[in-house]
Scaffold this motif. Structure first.
Motif, PDB file in Angstrom:
ATOM      1  N   LYS A   1       0.840  -1.213   0.000  1.00  0.00           N
ATOM      2  CA  LYS A   1       0.000   0.000   0.000  1.00  0.00           C
ATOM      3  C   LYS A   1       0.869   1.254   0.000  1.00  0.00           C
ATOM      4  N   LEU A   2       1.941   1.185   0.778  1.00  0.00           N
ATOM      5  CA  LEU A   2       2.858   2.322   0.869  1.00  0.00           C
ATOM      6  C   LEU A   2       3.512   2.597  -0.492  1.00  0.00           C
ATOM      7  N   ALA A   3       3.924   1.524  -1.166  1.00  0.00           N
ATOM      8  CA  ALA A   3       4.558   1.672  -2.487  1.00  0.00           C
ATOM      9  C   ALA A   3       3.557   2.246  -3.486  1.00  0.00           C
ATOM     10  N   HIS A   4       2.300   1.902  -3.300  1.00  0.00           N
ATOM     11  CA  HIS A   4       1.250   2.453  -4.167  1.00  0.00           C
ATOM     12  C   HIS A   4       1.118   3.961  -3.936  1.00  0.00           C
TER      13      HIS A   4
ATOM     14  N   LEU B   1       3.278   6.082  -2.451  1.00  0.00           N
ATOM     15  CA  LEU B   1       4.475   6.904  -2.661  1.00  0.00           C
ATOM     16  C   LEU B   1       5.089   6.754  -4.044  1.00  0.00           C
ATOM     17  N   LYS B   2       4.890   5.596  -4.660  1.00  0.00           N
ATOM     18  CA  LYS B   2       5.558   5.346  -5.950  1.00  0.00           C
ATOM     19  C   LYS B   2       4.578   5.101  -7.098  1.00  0.00           C
ATOM     20  N   GLY B   3       3.299   5.115  -6.783  1.00  0.00           N
ATOM     21  CA  GLY B   3       2.289   4.900  -7.830  1.00  0.00           C
ATOM     22  C   GLY B   3       2.262   3.474  -8.334  1.00  0.00           C
ATOM     23  N   GLU B   4       2.773   2.564  -7.521  1.00  0.00           N
ATOM     24  CA  GLU B   4       2.802   1.163  -7.947  1.00  0.00           C
ATOM     25  C   GLU B   4       1.385   0.586  -7.969  1.00  0.00           C
ATOM     26  N   TYR B   5       1.144  -0.324  -8.894  1.00  0.00           N
ATOM     27  CA  TYR B   5      -0.157  -0.996  -8.938  1.00  0.00           C
ATOM     28  C   TYR B   5      -0.427  -1.668  -7.601  1.00  0.00           C
ATOM     29  N   TYR B   6      -1.642  -1.504  -7.106  1.00  0.00           N
ATOM     30  CA  TYR B   6      -2.060  -2.164  -5.872  1.00  0.00           C
ATOM     31  C   TYR B   6      -3.401  -2.827  -6.125  1.00  0.00           C
ATOM     32  N   GLY B   7      -3.475  -4.097  -5.888  1.00  0.00           N
ATOM     33  CA  GLY B   7      -4.735  -4.808  -6.127  1.00  0.00           C
ATOM     34  C   GLY B   7      -5.406  -5.120  -4.802  1.00  0.00           C
ATOM     35  N   GLU B   8      -6.536  -4.472  -4.588  1.00  0.00           N
ATOM     36  CA  GLU B   8      -7.195  -4.622  -3.289  1.00  0.00           C
ATOM     37  C   GLU B   8      -7.684  -6.054  -3.059  1.00  0.00           C
TER      38      GLU B   8
END
Ligand SMILES: NC(=O)C1=CN([C@@H]2O[C@H](COP(=O)(O)OP(=O)(O)OC[C@H]3O[C@@H](n4cnc5c(N)ncnc54)[C@H](O)[C@@H]3O)[C@@H](O)[C@H]2O)C=CC1
Ligand SMILES: O=C(CO)COP(=O)(O)O
Ligand SMILES: [Zn+2]
Length: 355
Positions: free
Chosen positions: A187-190, A192-199
């Motif tokens: 979640k943090l990488a999403h 701060l870095k806009g990384e894909y996050y799949g809920e």
């Protein structure tokens, strides 16, 4: 929270999952039913071979499937290449991974390279690679999680798994509790870095952690029911990795810490034990309920200190300071510059991992 930044998302899943007592007898007929040919290579370790080779042989012989064993001791890149060359000579139609995480990882790698399907027959519930589409291969610069294919079938014999040393089942629970910080890191990488996050994948991984927390006492007691509970959690975490298309829902800073320990400690402990201790410390950094995690690990019977892990304090501190470099592309709570020696020592001390 789900971000559909991926234009195309392909999900491959296992086709057949069998969990139960004596299902090892069904390996042969499952291979037949799934039309996987009649020439199997079995990748296994020396202990598991000695203890259980006849069970697998009987099942394959009943279904008239030819087989050869390739024995592996670890999952380094060299071992993987040797196993591949040995297996290639037999021109197998299917590869069976029979054993702990290392045998299963090499089997996935070999099957992928040979372009055939892989059947996962875990003999321990010690890791969630049982169903994942990744092979963790140890290179000289640390482990690489190589995207391969998920096993086409998983046949988890809970009688064999329950007979394995109880430490292995507890380690599998540790690998699942690790999802509590892995998902926070993702979640943090999403953010701060806009990384894909799949809920959805994240929720599934968390569900597997909650599952073992709920059954902590049963798991500590061991036995067939405990094996069944942990195996289900491990498979569902593996499926979470299939859905995410990465190991992100299952592996965060706590895994980086464990990988770092594997690289530097003279005698590392089990993967699941190391990531569990990592979860305590990374949860502290996340500002989450780290004391609760420690209580749960104790309830299950997992180690919570360096001494119980059998690893000297200095390796714990050193691993904390280099963890962020193990997979620099994987952003976690450790940030880009990691922890100083002083900060690492403080964290390990506050959380009671070292004294
Ligand atoms: N590809 C993936 O998605 C994942 C891969 N892993 C990898 O898996 C590995 C860890 O797996 P582990 O199973 O902890 O280690 P391991 O494969 O070394 O097995 C631990 C020990 O358990 C023994 N064992 C297994 N079944 C037994 C049985 N029924 N009776 C007696 N002994 C038995 C093995 O002989 C071995 O000595 C690590 O390399 C880790 O990176 C871990 C999680 C996910
Ligand atoms: O251990 C794993 C998940 O439990 C695999 O993750 P890695 O990507 O860290 O190898
Ligand atoms: Zn893991």
């Amino acid at each position: 929270m789900s971000t559909l930044v991926q234009r195309r998302h392909e999900i491959e899943l296992p086709k057949r999952i069998l969990i139960g007592t004596d299902v090892v007898n069904e390996v042969g007929n499952t291979i037949r039913q799934l039309d996987l040919g009649s020439n199997a290579i079995i990748i296994t370790g020396p202990h598991v071979y000695q203890k259980y080779h006849n069970l697998l042989e009987e099942s394959l012989e009943r279904s008239k499937i030819e087989y050869n064993f390739v024995i592996v001791k670890s999952s380094t890149a060299d071992d993987a290449e040797h196993a591949l060359e040995e297996a290639r000579a037999y021109k197998p139609s299917v590869v069976i991974g029979f054993g702990g995480g290392k045998s299963i990882d090499i089997a996935k790698y070999v099957a992928f390279k040979l372009g055939v399907e892989m059947v996962s027959v875990p003999t321990a519930a010690s890791h969630d690679g049982i169903a994942s589409p990744f092979a963790s291969i140890k290179g000289v610069n640390g482990p690489v999680s190589m995207k391969v294919k998920p096993p086409i079938a998983i046949i988890a014999d809970t009688r064999i798994i329950a007979e394995a040393p109880s430490r292995l089942l507890r380690a599998g629970s540790g690998d699942l509790i690790a999802k509590l910080t892995a998902v926070r890191d993702w979640k943090l990488a999403h953010k701060l870095k806009g990384e894909y996050y799949g809920e959805y994948a994240a929720s599934l991984a968390l569900l597997s952690a909650r599952h073992v927390i709920r059954y902590a006492i049963t798991i500590r007691r061991g036995g067939i029911e405990a094996a069944h509970i942990v195996v289900e959690g491990l498979i569902s975490s593996g499926v979470a990795m299939c859905i995410a298309g990465s190991t992100r829902p299952a592996s965060g800073s706590e895994h980086l810490f464990s990988h770092a320990l594997d690289m530097i400690a003279p005698k590392p402990a089990l993967h699941g034990e190391q990531v569990a201790i990592g979860t305590i410390m990374m949860m502290y950094l996340h500002g989450g309920p780290w004391k609760r995690i420690r209580r749960i690990l104790r309830k299950i019977g997992l180690p919570t200190t360096a001494r119980e892990l059998g690893i000297k304090d200095e390796y714990i501190i050193k691993a904390l300071t280099i963890a962020h470099r193990v997979r620099p592309e994987r952003y976690t709570i450790l940030g880009e510059s990691g922890l100083t020696w002083e900060a690492a020592e403080r964290i390990a001390r506050i959380t009671g991992v070292i004294d």
